[in-house]
Design a protein around this motif. Structure first.
Motif, short mmCIF file in Angstrom:
data_model
loop_
_atom_site.label_atom_id
_atom_site.label_comp_id
_atom_site.label_asym_id
_atom_site.label_seq_id
_atom_site.Cartn_x
_atom_site.Cartn_y
_atom_site.Cartn_z
N PHE A 101 0.82 -1.21 0.00
CA PHE A 101 0.00 0.00 0.00
C PHE A 101 0.85 1.26 0.00
N ARG A 102 1.85 1.31 0.89
CA ARG A 102 2.59 2.55 1.08
C ARG A 102 3.41 2.94 -0.15
N LEU A 103 3.64 2.00 -1.05
CA LEU A 103 4.40 2.29 -2.27
C LEU A 103 3.50 2.53 -3.47
N SER A 104 2.20 2.50 -3.24
CA SER A 104 1.24 2.55 -4.34
C SER A 104 0.57 3.91 -4.43
N ALA A 105 0.25 4.31 -5.66
CA ALA A 105 -0.62 5.46 -5.86
C ALA A 105 -2.06 4.99 -5.68
N MET A 106 -2.85 5.81 -5.02
CA MET A 106 -4.26 5.49 -4.76
C MET A 106 -5.13 6.54 -5.41
N GLY A 107 -6.23 6.11 -5.98
CA GLY A 107 -7.12 7.06 -6.64
C GLY A 107 -8.57 6.72 -6.45
N TRP A 108 -9.39 7.73 -6.66
CA TRP A 108 -10.84 7.56 -6.71
C TRP A 108 -11.32 7.94 -8.10
N TYR A 109 -12.06 7.04 -8.72
CA TYR A 109 -12.69 7.27 -10.01
C TYR A 109 -14.20 7.25 -9.81
N ARG A 110 -14.92 7.77 -10.78
CA ARG A 110 -16.37 7.68 -10.73
C ARG A 110 -16.92 7.46 -12.13
N GLN A 111 -18.08 6.83 -12.14
CA GLN A 111 -18.75 6.57 -13.41
C GLN A 111 -20.24 6.83 -13.24
N ALA A 112 -20.72 7.82 -13.97
CA ALA A 112 -22.14 8.14 -13.97
C ALA A 112 -22.82 7.36 -15.10
N PRO A 113 -24.13 7.15 -15.00
CA PRO A 113 -24.85 6.42 -16.05
C PRO A 113 -24.63 7.04 -17.42
N GLY A 114 -24.25 6.22 -18.38
CA GLY A 114 -24.06 6.69 -19.74
C GLY A 114 -22.77 7.44 -20.00
N LYS A 115 -21.92 7.50 -18.98
CA LYS A 115 -20.66 8.24 -19.12
C LYS A 115 -19.47 7.31 -18.88
N GLU A 116 -18.30 7.76 -19.33
CA GLU A 116 -17.09 6.99 -19.11
C GLU A 116 -16.60 7.19 -17.67
N ARG A 117 -15.84 6.22 -17.20
CA ARG A 117 -15.23 6.34 -15.89
C ARG A 117 -14.18 7.45 -15.94
N GLU A 118 -14.17 8.30 -14.93
CA GLU A 118 -13.23 9.40 -14.90
C GLU A 118 -12.47 9.44 -13.57
N LEU A 119 -11.23 9.91 -13.64
CA LEU A 119 -10.43 10.07 -12.44
C LEU A 119 -10.91 11.31 -11.68
N VAL A 120 -11.21 11.14 -10.42
CA VAL A 120 -11.67 12.23 -9.58
C VAL A 120 -10.50 12.83 -8.78
N ALA A 121 -9.73 11.97 -8.13
CA ALA A 121 -8.62 12.42 -7.30
C ALA A 121 -7.62 11.29 -7.16
N GLN A 122 -6.37 11.68 -6.97
CA GLN A 122 -5.32 10.69 -6.81
C GLN A 122 -4.31 11.19 -5.80
N ILE A 123 -3.71 10.25 -5.06
CA ILE A 123 -2.65 10.60 -4.12
C ILE A 123 -1.53 9.59 -4.31
N THR A 124 -0.32 10.11 -4.49
CA THR A 124 0.81 9.23 -4.74
C THR A 124 1.41 8.71 -3.44
N SER A 125 2.41 7.85 -3.58
CA SER A 125 3.09 7.32 -2.40
C SER A 125 3.84 8.43 -1.67
N ARG A 126 4.11 9.53 -2.37
CA ARG A 126 4.77 10.67 -1.74
C ARG A 126 3.77 11.71 -1.26
N PHE A 127 2.50 11.37 -1.29
CA PHE A 127 1.41 12.22 -0.81
C PHE A 127 1.16 13.42 -1.73
N ASP A 128 1.65 13.38 -2.97
CA ASP A 128 1.26 14.39 -3.94
C ASP A 128 -0.18 14.11 -4.36
N THR A 129 -0.96 15.16 -4.57
CA THR A 129 -2.37 14.97 -4.89
C THR A 129 -2.73 15.61 -6.23
#
Length: 115
Positions: free
Chosen positions: A29-57
């Motif tokens: 986990f601590r070496l991984s980038a983590m993100g939140w994506y979302r997908q609304a009906p009829g739309k493509e999945r999109e990246l909402v937010a991401q945080i890297t292993s260095r805590f860059d957002t």
């Protein structure tokens, strides 16, 4: 095998708040980038937010100033605090873990913003 379990979705009125959580197991986990994506009906999945292993957002423009991503490496958990929710934020939200170029996904949690 990496497993991601999301929680915290639900129904909220416009202007309200929710906090999503994603607990990870089986990966570095601590070496991984983590993100939140979302997908609304009829739309493509999109990246909402991401945080890297260095805590860059990173945030997509539509949520800047309203959403905050954070991580707790001691708990192998990533959070998405969502304030000032709008109807257009309605979607299934997915947690993503990226490590060594490989993506892992949670099952998704529904967020509905409606009066």
């Amino acid at each position: 095998q990496v497993q991601l379990v999301e929680s915290g979705g639900g129904l909220v009125q416009p202007g309200g708040s929710l906090r999503l959580s994603c607990a990870a197991s089986g990966g570095i986990f601590r070496l991984s980038a983590m993100g939140w994506y979302r997908q609304a009906p009829g739309k493509e999945r999109e990246l909402v937010a991401q945080i890297t292993s260095r805590f860059d957002t990173y945030y997509t423009d539509s949520v800047k100033g309203r959403f905050t991503i954070s991580r707790d490496n001691a708990k192998n958990t990533v959070y998405l605090q969502m304030n000032g929710l709008k109807p257009e934020d309605t979607a299934v939200y997915y947690c993503n873990l990226r490590t060594f170029g490989v993506d892992f996904w949670g099952q998704g949690t529904q967020v509905t913003v409606s009066s």
